[in-house]
Scaffold this motif. Structure first.
Motif, PDB file in Angstrom:
ATOM      1  N   UNK A   2      48.630  42.667  44.429  1.00 31.31           N
ATOM      2  CA  UNK A   2      48.976  42.061  43.139  1.00 31.31           C
ATOM      3  C   UNK A   2      48.457  40.630  43.067  1.00 31.31           C
ATOM      4  N   UNK A   3      48.627  39.883  44.154  1.00 31.74           N
ATOM      5  CA  UNK A   3      48.145  38.501  44.181  1.00 31.74           C
ATOM      6  C   UNK A   3      46.622  38.448  44.035  1.00 31.74           C
ATOM      7  N   UNK A   4      45.925  39.311  44.773  1.00 33.90           N
ATOM      8  CA  UNK A   4      44.469  39.305  44.687  1.00 33.90           C
ATOM      9  C   UNK A   4      43.990  39.731  43.304  1.00 33.90           C
ATOM     10  N   UNK A   5      44.742  40.641  42.674  1.00 34.93           N
ATOM     11  CA  UNK A   5      44.356  41.058  41.319  1.00 34.93           C
ATOM     12  C   UNK A   5      44.423  39.877  40.361  1.00 34.93           C
ATOM     13  N   UNK A   6      45.496  39.088  40.442  1.00 32.11           N
ATOM     14  CA  UNK A   6      45.621  37.946  39.534  1.00 32.11           C
ATOM     15  C   UNK A   6      44.626  36.844  39.874  1.00 32.11           C
ATOM     16  N   UNK A   7      44.251  36.741  41.151  1.00 35.71           N
ATOM     17  CA  UNK A   7      43.191  35.803  41.532  1.00 35.71           C
ATOM     18  C   UNK A   7      41.882  36.219  40.859  1.00 35.71           C
ATOM     19  N   UNK A   8      41.583  37.524  40.904  1.00 36.20           N
ATOM     20  CA  UNK A   8      40.364  38.038  40.287  1.00 36.20           C
ATOM     21  C   UNK A   8      40.385  37.845  38.776  1.00 36.20           C
ATOM     22  N   UNK A   9      41.523  38.121  38.146  1.00 31.48           N
ATOM     23  CA  UNK A   9      41.605  37.943  36.692  1.00 31.48           C
ATOM     24  C   UNK A   9      41.462  36.477  36.315  1.00 31.48           C
ATOM     25  N   UNK A  10      42.012  35.590  37.148  1.00 30.86           N
ATOM     26  CA  UNK A  10      41.841  34.162  36.893  1.00 30.86           C
ATOM     27  C   UNK A  10      40.383  33.750  36.997  1.00 30.86           C
ATOM     28  N   UNK A  11      39.692  34.284  38.008  1.00 32.16           N
ATOM     29  CA  UNK A  11      38.261  33.997  38.169  1.00 32.16           C
ATOM     30  C   UNK A  11      37.466  34.554  36.996  1.00 32.16           C
ATOM     31  N   UNK A  12      37.846  35.741  36.507  1.00 31.71           N
ATOM     32  CA  UNK A  12      37.163  36.334  35.355  1.00 31.71           C
ATOM     33  C   UNK A  12      37.346  35.463  34.110  1.00 31.71           C
ATOM     34  N   UNK A  16      27.132  40.765  29.285  1.00 35.94           N
ATOM     35  CA  UNK A  16      26.982  40.333  30.671  1.00 35.94           C
ATOM     36  C   UNK A  16      27.906  41.142  31.574  1.00 35.94           C
ATOM     37  N   UNK A  17      27.414  41.379  32.775  1.00 33.76           N
ATOM     38  CA  UNK A  17      28.222  42.078  33.782  1.00 33.76           C
ATOM     39  C   UNK A  17      28.733  41.063  34.794  1.00 33.76           C
ATOM     40  N   UNK A  18      30.026  41.130  35.091  1.00 29.51           N
ATOM     41  CA  UNK A  18      30.634  40.214  36.051  1.00 29.51           C
ATOM     42  C   UNK A  18      31.288  41.035  37.158  1.00 29.51           C
ATOM     43  N   UNK A  19      30.864  40.790  38.394  1.00 29.12           N
ATOM     44  CA  UNK A  19      31.480  41.419  39.565  1.00 29.12           C
ATOM     45  C   UNK A  19      32.137  40.311  40.378  1.00 29.12           C
ATOM     46  N   UNK A  20      33.437  40.474  40.654  1.00 30.98           N
ATOM     47  CA  UNK A  20      34.167  39.463  41.428  1.00 30.98           C
ATOM     48  C   UNK A  20      34.850  40.159  42.594  1.00 30.98           C
ATOM     49  N   UNK A  21      34.602  39.656  43.789  1.00 27.33           N
ATOM     50  CA  UNK A  21      35.244  40.202  44.987  1.00 27.33           C
ATOM     51  C   UNK A  21      36.077  39.104  45.635  1.00 27.33           C
TER      52      UNK A  21
END
Length: 300
Positions: free
Chosen positions: A46-56, A268-273
């Motif tokens: 859950x934490x990593x998901x919100x980190x990714x959404x924040x980065x997006x 645009x395509x955005x990939x975030x890991x």
């Protein structure tokens, strides 16, 4: 004697009860540890998901600024280079808690498989180890069978007979644009691109000449290897007028190019890991920055 037997029986029953309670407590403890570990993993995901959404959200904001500040797109622009290295997020004490990577690509630098002609598909597929004549016909037949819906995602191309997974995916299996050690199956330390890295289903079929690859530019109607190389040598083009002025083409060749060329993209395509402790997660999103909508989203 009877009293001793009775006491012995009570002792045995007591020992059995203690053994049962010990086993029960161990079992409950093990079950509790499993549940705690499961909750910890869920918390991390859950934490990593919100980190990714924040980065997006950060990338969306950057793309909005880029769109407002420039009349054209180019891979030389800051938006395409500033995220190459890993970025970090920190805890309350300022210690590094994990890292994430952002990879932004121009969807309209790709060949649109919903609008590409059979000739364009034939030329494009000639770059891969496939029967390009048979496959271009198969793709056109598949499109016709779907009528108005066409291809929903590029991955739907895998349903077309003759598209092998290893050719479709290439080496970049997690789509972050970086060759990971586990992706380098032939051990040549080179990122071999697959078909998926050059195709799209988004946009109106026009191609951004400032960011398209040689393979895509050469495949477009009325183009050739010579024209594609000249486009790459003379870009970026700040406007369609500048495109016409810079290219040394005949009127017929130029008219062909103008039918499909553009200098600014909407998709645009955005990939975030991200990696936090032992948890690895990835999101893939397609953004329509003309309306700032997320038109495709996948979380792994």
């Amino acid at each position: 004697m009877a009293t001793r037997k009775k006491k012995g029986s009570i002792l045995i029953v007591t020992l059995f009860i203690l053994f049962f309670l010990s086993v029960l407590s161990l079992s409950m403890g093990y079950s509790l540890r499993l549940k705690i570990n499961m909750l910890e993993r869920r918390k991390e995901r859950l934490l990593t998901f919100y980190i990714l959404r924040g980065a997006l959200n950060m990338v969306i904001e950057e793309l909005e600024k880029e769109r407002e500040g420039s009349a054209f797109d180019s891979f030389g622009g800051e938006i395409f280079s500033k995220y190459k290295g890993p970025l970090y997020f920190y805890g309350p004490q300022g210690d590094i808690k994990g890292s994430y990577r952002v990879y932004v690509t121009d969807e309209e630098a790709r060949l649109n498989i919903n609008t590409a002609s059979k000739e364009s598909l034939l030329k494009f597929l000639g770059n891969f180890d496939v029967d390009n004549k048979r496959l271009s016909e198969a793709i056109c037949s598949y499109r016709e069978s779907k009528k108005d819906r066409l291809f929903y995602t590029p991955y739907e191309l895998l349903r077309v007979e003759g598209i092998r997974k290893e050719i479709f995916y290439g080496d970049d299996l997690n789509e972050d644009g970086i060759l990971q050690e586990w992706e380098d199956t032939n051990k040549d330390q080179k990122l071999d691109r697959g078909i998926k890295d050059f195709i799209t289903v988004y946009g109106d079929g026009k191609v951004n000449v400032n960011s398209a690859s040689l393979e895509v530019l050469e495949s477009m109607r009325g183009s050739s290897l010579k024209i594609a190389k000249e486009i790459i040598d003379k870009r970026p083009f700040k406007s369609m007028e500048e495109l016409k002025d810079k290219l040394s083409l005949s009127e017929e060749e130029l008219n062909n190019i103008l039918r499909w060329a553009k200098v600014k993209s909407d998709y645009f395509k955005v990939v975030i890991t991200t990696r936090r402790n032992k948890t690895f997660r990835e999101i893939v999103a397609i953004l329509d920055i003309s309306s700032f909508e997320i038109v495709y989203f996948r979380s792994l």
